[in-house]
Design an enzyme around this catalytic site. Structure first.
Site, PDB file in Angstrom:
ATOM      1  N   TYR A 240       1.036  -1.151   0.092  1.00 58.00           N
ATOM      2  CA  TYR A 240       0.278  -0.050   0.054  1.00 58.00           C
ATOM      3  C   TYR A 240       0.965   1.210   0.032  1.00 58.00           C
ATOM      4  CZ  TYR A 240      -3.998  -2.888   0.869  1.00 58.00           C
ATOM      5  OH  TYR A 240      -4.793  -4.067   0.847  1.00 58.00           O
TER       6      TYR A 240
ATOM      7  N   SER B 132     -13.545  -3.130  -0.551  1.00 58.38           N
ATOM      8  CA  SER B 132     -14.068  -2.128  -1.747  1.00 58.38           C
ATOM      9  C   SER B 132     -15.534  -2.469  -1.775  1.00 58.38           C
ATOM     10  CB  SER B 132     -13.435  -2.564  -2.957  1.00 58.38           C
ATOM     11  OG  SER B 132     -12.033  -2.094  -3.084  1.00 58.38           O
TER      12      SER B 132
ATOM     13  N   LEU C 245     -19.270   3.237  -7.396  1.00 55.50           N
ATOM     14  CA  LEU C 245     -20.674   3.242  -7.374  1.00 55.50           C
ATOM     15  C   LEU C 245     -21.125   4.698  -7.493  1.00 55.50           C
ATOM     16  CD1 LEU C 245     -21.765   1.220  -4.201  1.00 55.50           C
ATOM     17  CD2 LEU C 245     -22.857   1.173  -6.733  1.00 55.50           C
ATOM     18  N   PHE C 246     -20.470   5.737  -7.098  1.00 58.82           N
ATOM     19  CA  PHE C 246     -20.731   7.000  -6.837  1.00 58.82           C
ATOM     20  C   PHE C 246     -20.604   7.747  -8.351  1.00 58.82           C
ATOM     21  CE2 PHE C 246     -19.556   5.679  -2.807  1.00 58.82           C
ATOM     22  CZ  PHE C 246     -20.915   5.814  -2.033  1.00 58.82           C
TER      23      PHE C 246
HETATM   24  P1  NAP Z   1     -14.150   1.593  -1.298  1.00 60.72           P
HETATM   25  O1  NAP Z   1     -15.060   1.928   0.034  1.00 60.72           O
HETATM   26  O2  NAP Z   1     -14.760   0.571  -2.211  1.00 60.72           O
HETATM   27  O3  NAP Z   1     -13.793   2.637  -1.800  1.00 60.72           O
HETATM   28  C1  NAP Z   1     -13.186   3.858  -1.146  1.00 60.72           C
HETATM   29  C2  NAP Z   1     -13.079   5.079  -1.949  1.00 60.72           C
HETATM   30  O4  NAP Z   1     -14.574   5.628  -2.368  1.00 60.72           O
HETATM   31  C3  NAP Z   1     -12.279   6.226  -1.591  1.00 60.72           C
HETATM   32  O5  NAP Z   1     -11.653   6.933  -2.418  1.00 60.72           O
HETATM   33  C4  NAP Z   1     -13.599   7.313  -1.025  1.00 60.72           C
HETATM   34  O6  NAP Z   1     -13.019   8.569  -1.136  1.00 60.72           O
HETATM   35  C5  NAP Z   1     -14.631   6.814  -2.264  1.00 60.72           C
HETATM   36  N1  NAP Z   1     -15.993   7.253  -1.453  1.00 60.72           N
HETATM   37  C6  NAP Z   1     -16.614   6.718  -0.310  1.00 60.72           C
HETATM   38  N2  NAP Z   1     -17.710   7.524   0.019  1.00 60.72           N
HETATM   39  C7  NAP Z   1     -17.928   8.033  -1.136  1.00 60.72           C
HETATM   40  C8  NAP Z   1     -18.938   9.307  -1.351  1.00 60.72           C
HETATM   41  N3  NAP Z   1     -20.113   8.877  -0.692  1.00 60.72           N
HETATM   42  N4  NAP Z   1     -19.107   9.729  -2.563  1.00 60.72           N
HETATM   43  C9  NAP Z   1     -18.040   9.669  -3.383  1.00 60.72           C
HETATM   44  N5  NAP Z   1     -16.898   8.659  -3.049  1.00 60.72           N
HETATM   45  C10 NAP Z   1     -16.808   8.195  -1.896  1.00 60.72           C
HETATM   46  O7  NAP Z   1     -13.178   0.982  -0.594  1.00 60.72           O
HETATM   47  P2  NAP Z   1     -11.456   0.918  -0.981  1.00 60.72           P
HETATM   48  O8  NAP Z   1     -10.677   1.944  -0.505  1.00 60.72           O
HETATM   49  O9  NAP Z   1     -11.519   0.159  -2.489  1.00 60.72           O
HETATM   50  O10 NAP Z   1     -11.070  -0.583   0.008  1.00 60.72           O
HETATM   51  C11 NAP Z   1     -11.172  -0.312   1.328  1.00 60.72           C
HETATM   52  C12 NAP Z   1     -10.027  -1.268   2.111  1.00 60.72           C
HETATM   53  O11 NAP Z   1      -9.937  -2.533   1.558  1.00 60.72           O
HETATM   54  C13 NAP Z   1      -8.687  -0.729   1.455  1.00 60.72           C
HETATM   55  O12 NAP Z   1      -8.191   0.519   2.082  1.00 60.72           O
HETATM   56  C14 NAP Z   1      -7.679  -1.855   1.953  1.00 60.72           C
HETATM   57  O13 NAP Z   1      -7.550  -1.653   3.215  1.00 60.72           O
HETATM   58  C15 NAP Z   1      -8.647  -2.985   1.557  1.00 60.72           C
HETATM   59  N6  NAP Z   1      -8.594  -3.753   0.320  1.00 60.72           N
HETATM   60  C16 NAP Z   1      -8.029  -5.027   0.184  1.00 60.72           C
HETATM   61  C17 NAP Z   1      -7.781  -5.720  -0.982  1.00 60.72           C
HETATM   62  C18 NAP Z   1      -7.452  -6.893  -0.892  1.00 60.72           C
HETATM   63  O14 NAP Z   1      -6.792  -7.467  -1.732  1.00 60.72           O
HETATM   64  N7  NAP Z   1      -7.182  -7.733   0.187  1.00 60.72           N
HETATM   65  C19 NAP Z   1      -7.934  -5.002  -2.218  1.00 60.72           C
HETATM   66  C20 NAP Z   1      -8.619  -3.665  -2.166  1.00 60.72           C
HETATM   67  C21 NAP Z   1      -8.840  -3.107  -0.871  1.00 60.72           C
HETATM   68  P3  NAP Z   1     -12.923   9.611   0.063  1.00 60.72           P
HETATM   69  O15 NAP Z   1     -11.648   9.120   0.699  1.00 60.72           O
HETATM   70  O16 NAP Z   1     -12.774  10.870  -0.499  1.00 60.72           O
HETATM   71  O17 NAP Z   1     -14.088   9.402   0.891  1.00 60.72           O
END
Ligand code: NAP
Length: 293
Positions: free
Chosen positions: A49, A203, A210-211
Site C-alpha cells: 500500500y 471495496s 458506485l458513485f
Molecule cells: P471503497 O469503500 O470501495 O472505496 C473507497 C473510495 O470511495 C475512496 O476513494 C473514497 O473517497 C470513495 N468514497 C467513499 N464514499 C464516497 C461517497 N459517498 N462519494 C464519493 N466517493 C466516496 O473501499 P477501498 O478503498 O477500495 O477498499 C477499502 C479497503 O479494503 C482498503 O483500504 C484496503 O485496506 C482493503 N483492500 C484490500 C484488498 C485486498 O486485495 N485484500 C484490495 C482492495 C482493498 P474519500 O476518501 O474521498 O471518501
C-alpha cells in the site's frame, strides 16, 4: 485481545489509500483517534500500500507519535506481493523466507512488535503450503503474529492451506459489493459460513465507482440503492451498501476505504439498519439486470 480468539471491530478501517490523503502525521493521528472513538479499532494494511510501502510507514509515524494507541487497535497486514524491479515482472512469493522477511519489514515500518493478523495477500500459484505453514508457526512462536488468514483465495486454495496450518485461519479477505458478485457465486462465502469464519469485505463501494460510474449496471444500482435507502431510513447510498454486505449470512466485516471521518461515521450508522430479503434481492436484481429464476 484474547490470544486464542481474535476480536475485531465489526467495521475495519482500510489504509490502502493513506499515502494519497495528503494529511500530516497529526491529521492521521486525529483520524485514527476519531475512528477508534466510533468503535472501529481494527485497521487494514499491506506492504504494497503506497509507493515503497508508504502507508505502513505513515501509520508507524502515528504510533511513534502516540504509542498509547497500539494497545487500542488490532493491526492486520499482509505479505506475498512483489513489485518487479528493472526487467522483473510483478510476482507472488509465499516461501517461508519471503514471509518471515516481509513480516519483519512490516513490523519495522509500523513501529510495533507484533501484527494481530497476517494475511497471504493473493494466492501464489507456486505456494508450498507446508512452507507457508512453517513460517506461520515460527512467527507465532516468536510472538510476531497472533493470527493468520488469507486474502482473495478460492475455497480450494483456502482448504489446501488450512490442511497444513495448525491453527484455524481466521479470515479470507475478499471483494464484496453489489457490483461484483463473484464470491457469492463461487463457494467462497459458503465455505466461510460453514466454518463460522467471518470474511473481511474489501471495496464495498466498488472503489468509489458506485458513485461515479455511468454504466447501465451502476445507474440501475444507484437508483435501487436510493429507493431501498428511503425504505429503511438510510441517509446515504453507502449506508445501504454496507447494510447489504452485512446482511450476508457469513457475517462479513466491511473494510472502509474513506479518508473522511464524516463518511466513516455515516457508514457506522449502517449497523443500525435492517434489510428484508426482498430488499436485498432487489439490489441483487439491479446488479444482474434480471431477477431470480
Ligand atoms: P471503497 O469503500 O470501495 O472505496 C473507497 C473510495 O470511495 C475512496 O476513494 C473514497 O473517497 C470513495 N468514497 C467513499 N464514499 C464516497 C461517497 N459517498 N462519494 C464519493 N466517493 C466516496 O473501499 P477501498 O478503498 O477500495 O477498499 C477499502 C479497503 O479494503 C482498503 O483500504 C484496503 O485496506 C482493503 N483492500 C484490500 C484488498 C485486498 O486485495 N485484500 C484490495 C482492495 C482493498 P474519500 O476518501 O474521498 O471518501
Amino acid at each position: 485481545m484474547n490470544n486464542d480468539h481474535p476480536v475485531f471491530s465489526v467495521m475495519i478501517q482500510g489504509y490502502w489509500r493513506m499515502a494519497e490523503w495528503g494529511m500530516t502525521t497529526q491529521q492521521h493521528h486525529a483520524f485514527l483517534k476519531q475512528h477508534i472513538e466510533l468503535g472501529i479499532t481494527t485497521v487494514d494494511h499491506a506492504p504494497v500500500y503506497g509507493p515503497e510501502s508508504a502507508c505502513e510507514r505513515l501509520f508507524g509515524d502515528v504510533l511513534a507519535l502516540d504509542s498509547s494507541l497500539r494497545e487500542q487497535i488490532q493491526i492486520v497486514s499482509k505479505c506475498g506481493i512483489y513489485r518487479g524491479h528493472g526487467n522483473q515482472v510483478n510476482h507472488y512469493d509465499s516461501s517461508k523466507a519471503a514471509i518471515l522477511k516481509s513480516v519483519d519489514e512490516s513490523l519495522e515500518r509500523l513501529k510495533t512488535d507484533h501484527l494481530d493478523v497476517l494475511l497471504l495477500h493473493r494466492p501464489d500459484l507456486l505456494m508450498d503450503a507446508d512452507e507457508a505453514a512453517q513460517a506461520f508457526s515460527e512467527l507465532k512462536a516468536a510472538g510476531k503474529v497472533k493470527h493468520f488468514g488469507v486474502s482473495n483465495f478460492t475455497p480450494a486454495q483456502f482448504s489446501l492451506l488450512q490442511s497444513r496450518v495448525e491453527e484455524p485461519l481466521i479470515t479470507n479477505q475478499v471483494e464484496i459489493n453489489p457490483v461484483n458478485l463473484q464470491v457469492t457465486e463461487d463457494g467462497t462465502l459458503e465455505q466461510l459460513q460453514q466454518a463460522r469464519i467471518r470474511p473481511m469485505a474489501w471495496s464495498c463501494l466498488a472503489k468509489g465507482e458506485l458513485f461515479s460510474g455511468d454504466s447501465e449496471q451502476l445507474t440501475r444500482l444507484r437508483q435501487t440503492l436510493a429507493e431501498v435507502g428511503e425504505e429503511i431510513g438510510a441517509s446515504s447510498i453507502d449506508q445501504v451498501v454496507f447494510a447489504w454486505v452485512m446482511r450476508l449470512p457469513s457475517n462479513p466485516l466491511p473494510i472502509l476505504g474513506s479518508s473522511k471521518i464524516e463518511r466513516v461515521a455515516a457508514s457506522v450508522k449502517a449497523l443500525e439498519l435492517s434489510m428484508t430479503k426482498e430488499q436485498w434481492y432487489r439490489i441483487w436484481t439491479a446488479s444482474k439486470g434480471h431477477g431470480v429464476a
